[in-house]
Write a protein that holds these residues in place. Structure first.
Motif, PDB file in Angstrom:
ATOM      1  N   ILE A 103       0.852  -1.189   0.000  1.00 34.20           N
ATOM      2  CA  ILE A 103       0.000   0.000   0.000  1.00 34.20           C
ATOM      3  C   ILE A 103       0.886   1.236   0.000  1.00 34.20           C
ATOM      4  CG2 ILE A 103      -1.861   1.215   1.191  1.00 34.20           C
ATOM      5  CD1 ILE A 103      -2.552  -1.426   2.575  1.00 34.20           C
ATOM      6  N   SER A 104       0.649   2.147  -0.914  1.00 34.64           N
ATOM      7  CA  SER A 104       1.499   3.331  -1.035  1.00 34.64           C
ATOM      8  C   SER A 104       1.339   4.246   0.171  1.00 34.64           C
ATOM      9  CB  SER A 104       1.155   4.097  -2.312  1.00 34.64           C
ATOM     10  OG  SER A 104      -0.101   4.734  -2.174  1.00 34.64           O
ATOM     11  N   LEU A 106       0.913   7.382   0.105  1.00 30.77           N
ATOM     12  CA  LEU A 106      -0.156   8.347  -0.143  1.00 30.77           C
ATOM     13  C   LEU A 106      -1.516   7.761   0.228  1.00 30.77           C
ATOM     14  CD1 LEU A 106      -0.691  11.179  -1.291  1.00 30.77           C
ATOM     15  CD2 LEU A 106      -1.022  10.116  -3.525  1.00 30.77           C
ATOM     16  N   THR A 107      -1.738   6.501  -0.135  1.00 37.61           N
ATOM     17  CA  THR A 107      -3.002   5.838   0.205  1.00 37.61           C
ATOM     18  C   THR A 107      -3.166   5.730   1.710  1.00 37.61           C
ATOM     19  OG1 THR A 107      -2.888   4.556  -1.850  1.00 37.61           O
ATOM     20  CG2 THR A 107      -4.349   3.738  -0.121  1.00 37.61           C
ATOM     21  N   ARG A 108      -2.093   5.404   2.402  1.00 35.83           N
ATOM     22  CA  ARG A 108      -2.173   5.291   3.860  1.00 35.83           C
ATOM     23  C   ARG A 108      -2.486   6.642   4.499  1.00 35.83           C
ATOM     24  NH1 ARG A 108       2.635   1.299   5.928  1.00 35.83           N
ATOM     25  NH2 ARG A 108       3.245   0.492   3.906  1.00 35.83           N
ATOM     26  N   PHE A 110      -4.096   9.209   3.200  1.00 35.73           N
ATOM     27  CA  PHE A 110      -5.499   9.549   2.980  1.00 35.73           C
ATOM     28  C   PHE A 110      -6.417   8.672   3.832  1.00 35.73           C
ATOM     29  CE2 PHE A 110      -4.192  11.667  -1.064  1.00 35.73           C
ATOM     30  CZ  PHE A 110      -4.798  12.884  -0.799  1.00 35.73           C
ATOM     31  N   GLY A 111      -5.999   7.427   4.055  1.00 35.91           N
ATOM     32  CA  GLY A 111      -6.772   6.558   4.942  1.00 35.91           C
ATOM     33  C   GLY A 111      -6.838   7.109   6.359  1.00 35.91           C
TER      34      GLY A 111
END
Length: 273
Positions: A103-104, A106-108, A110-111
């Motif tokens: 998981i990138s 950036l995704t983390r 935003f999560g």
């Protein structure tokens, strides 16, 4: 001898790539730090005496220190279960360690924004249950930055800890049990001291990684918890001062190099033991 020379030639392309991709750009940054806007070491003086830069350095050290400690504490428990747990527990822990790498960052980030923001899942749930009357400030501050960085860096702390735990001589543990020591006493007086080299290595490793974080502090800090990497970005793209940005980058590189040398020294000492 001939095989050794052949292997050296095989390494030549990789060394050439590293020189072109890393060493040459870094030397360029070093030259900017002593030539822009005018020749001299004025930018280093500014980086070490300017109150704004000092506050950013102190904030960076404070956040990285907190993240390193929290990451190692969490990783220690995870690694303990991974190394000494049942087969099912080990499989579950391996998935927990490996999945985050897919998981990138950036995704983390935003999560965590979806979880911690004023209208996020945590605040909405607490308000619906009547536990709070107004949203808690969980992001756009140092708390959110520390949470996001710790979540990202825990898996990196696992590996040096796992190496240290797997190198423990089980005969020492058996001897402690044979002498009547309780599980708690064995952990605090035998197991933990024998894994101290892994703890120190994990602390330094996580601290080094945390120093260069940019995306997570930018999103979860909301511009209120600027760290050194973000300051370099701001000095390059928003308030152009390439000389100061280069000086800050060189100072960070020197600090990181010193910490990496400490890791290697720690590894040699641990290996010697």
């Amino acid at each position: 001898m001939f095989r050794l020379q052949r292997s050296s030639w095989l390494l030549a392309p990789m060394l050439a790539f590293m020189v072109v991709a890393y060493l040459a750009p870094f030397l360029g940054v070093v030259s900017w730090s002593v030539t822009l806007p005018e020749p001299g070491f004025g930018q280093y003086k500014a980086a070490l005496t300017d109150p704004l830069v000092q506050s950013v350095f102190l904030r960076t050290l404070r956040i990285c220190g907190a993240v390193a400690v929290l990451s190692v504490l969490g990783a220690y428990l995870i690694t303990l279960i991974w190394v000494r747990g049942t087969p099912r527990q080990r499989l579950a822990i391996e998935l927990c360690i490996l999945v985050p790498f897919w998981i990138s960052v950036l995704t983390r980030a935003f999560g965590w924004l979806a979880l911690l923001s004023n209208h996020g899942i945590i605040n909405s749930t607490l308000m619906s249950l009547g536990l709070i009357s107004e949203p808690l400030e969980l992001v756009r501050n140092q708390f959110g930055v520390i949470v996001g960085m710790t979540h990202f860096l825990i898996p990196f702390a696992v590996f040096p800890l796992a190496t240290s735990m797997r190198n423990i001589d089980e005969r020492v543990m058996l001897a402690a049990r044979g002498l009547g020591a309780s599980r708690t006493r064995i952990f605090w007086q035998v197991f933990l001291p024998m894994t101290s080299s892994g703890v120190v290595g994990a602390l330094i490793l996580v601290f080094v990684f945390a120093l260069g974080f940019f995306v997570t502090p930018s999103l979860l800090g909301g511009g209120r918890s600027v760290m050194a990497a973000e300051l370099v970005y701001l000095r390059v793209f928003q308030s152009p001062d390439w000389g100061l940005a280069s000086a800050i980058s060189v100072i960070m590189m020197v600090c990181i190099t010193a910490l990496l040398m400490l890791i290697m020294r720690q590894d040699r000492v641990g290996g010697g033991k």
